[in-house]
Design a protein around this motif. Sequence first.
Motif, PDB file in Angstrom:
ATOM      1  N   LYS A  50      -1.058   6.696   6.376  1.00 27.21           N
ATOM      2  CA  LYS A  50      -0.586   7.301   5.130  1.00 27.21           C
ATOM      3  C   LYS A  50      -1.490   6.906   3.966  1.00 27.21           C
ATOM      4  O   LYS A  50      -1.773   5.728   3.768  1.00 27.21           O
ATOM      5  CB  LYS A  50       0.838   6.851   4.828  1.00 27.21           C
ATOM      6  N   VAL A  51      -1.901   7.914   3.198  1.00 24.74           N
ATOM      7  CA  VAL A  51      -2.730   7.696   2.017  1.00 24.74           C
ATOM      8  C   VAL A  51      -2.260   8.610   0.890  1.00 24.74           C
ATOM      9  O   VAL A  51      -1.484   9.530   1.119  1.00 24.74           O
ATOM     10  CB  VAL A  51      -4.229   7.949   2.316  1.00 24.74           C
ATOM     11  N   ARG A  52      -2.762   8.326  -0.306  1.00 19.21           N
ATOM     12  CA  ARG A  52      -2.488   9.208  -1.441  1.00 19.21           C
ATOM     13  C   ARG A  52      -3.738   9.309  -2.302  1.00 19.21           C
ATOM     14  O   ARG A  52      -4.577   8.402  -2.321  1.00 19.21           O
ATOM     15  CB  ARG A  52      -1.300   8.722  -2.262  1.00 19.21           C
ATOM     16  N   MET A  91      -4.130   3.484   0.205  1.00 25.83           N
ATOM     17  CA  MET A  91      -3.559   3.485   1.545  1.00 25.83           C
ATOM     18  C   MET A  91      -2.170   2.838   1.473  1.00 25.83           C
ATOM     19  O   MET A  91      -1.992   1.839   0.764  1.00 25.83           O
ATOM     20  CB  MET A  91      -4.456   2.703   2.508  1.00 25.83           C
ATOM     21  N   HIS A  92      -1.203   3.394   2.200  1.00 26.07           N
ATOM     22  CA  HIS A  92       0.126   2.809   2.240  1.00 26.07           C
ATOM     23  C   HIS A  92      -0.005   1.378   2.751  1.00 26.07           C
ATOM     24  O   HIS A  92      -0.756   1.102   3.683  1.00 26.07           O
ATOM     25  CB  HIS A  92       1.050   3.631   3.139  1.00 26.07           C
ATOM     26  N   SER A 110      -0.345  -1.757  -5.635  1.00 26.83           N
ATOM     27  CA  SER A 110       0.309  -1.000  -6.709  1.00 26.83           C
ATOM     28  C   SER A 110       1.493  -1.764  -7.281  1.00 26.83           C
ATOM     29  O   SER A 110       2.015  -2.690  -6.662  1.00 26.83           O
ATOM     30  CB  SER A 110       0.774   0.362  -6.181  1.00 26.83           C
ATOM     31  N   LYS A 111       1.943  -1.351  -8.463  1.00 25.27           N
ATOM     32  CA  LYS A 111       3.074  -2.007  -9.123  1.00 25.27           C
ATOM     33  C   LYS A 111       4.333  -1.968  -8.263  1.00 25.27           C
ATOM     34  O   LYS A 111       5.121  -2.900  -8.255  1.00 25.27           O
ATOM     35  CB  LYS A 111       3.353  -1.363 -10.480  1.00 25.27           C
ATOM     36  N   TYR A 116      -2.049   0.275  -1.499  1.00 25.82           N
ATOM     37  CA  TYR A 116      -3.192  -0.615  -1.686  1.00 25.82           C
ATOM     38  C   TYR A 116      -4.408   0.233  -2.060  1.00 25.82           C
ATOM     39  O   TYR A 116      -4.744   1.183  -1.341  1.00 25.82           O
ATOM     40  CB  TYR A 116      -3.461  -1.393  -0.405  1.00 25.82           C
ATOM     41  N   SER A 117      -5.067  -0.094  -3.149  1.00 24.12           N
ATOM     42  CA  SER A 117      -6.236   0.653  -3.594  1.00 24.12           C
ATOM     43  C   SER A 117      -7.342   0.501  -2.565  1.00 24.12           C
ATOM     44  O   SER A 117      -7.780  -0.610  -2.263  1.00 24.12           O
ATOM     45  CB  SER A 117      -6.696   0.127  -4.952  1.00 24.12           C
TER      46      SER A 117
END
Length: 120
Positions: A50-52, A91-92, A110-111, A116-117
């Motif tokens: 999973k990514v965004r 990435m998740h 992330s907050k 994870y960047s």
Amino acid sequence: MGFKITRDFIRDKDEKGQVGNESVRQTGLNAMFMSEEDQEKCIYKGGKIKVRLLDDDGNIYYHAHVDDDDFSCELLLDWGMGFAGCTSLDMHIESYKELFGEPKHEKLISKCGKWYSYMG
């Protein structure tokens, strides 16, 4: 080793947007610089990492699944840059831990603690 868009955050509520779109073999100028092996890598094979994709202001544009942590992520980020102006890929955190173990850099989490960047 491609990608598939699973969620589109920039579409209107009644539009499908890019959901369901998958990477495919490259054509035109892109294909000219790729070997047959690299062309095959572009096809999504059902990966579940999973990514965004985000823009430089941190706005989320898309969620996606990728086949691997290298070529597929780069392919997705390149697509997102050209298509919508995305500048980074997260990435998740669970996918990251499965691939690499515990994150070493707390500031890249992330907050909300779920992402994870990874690239960008």
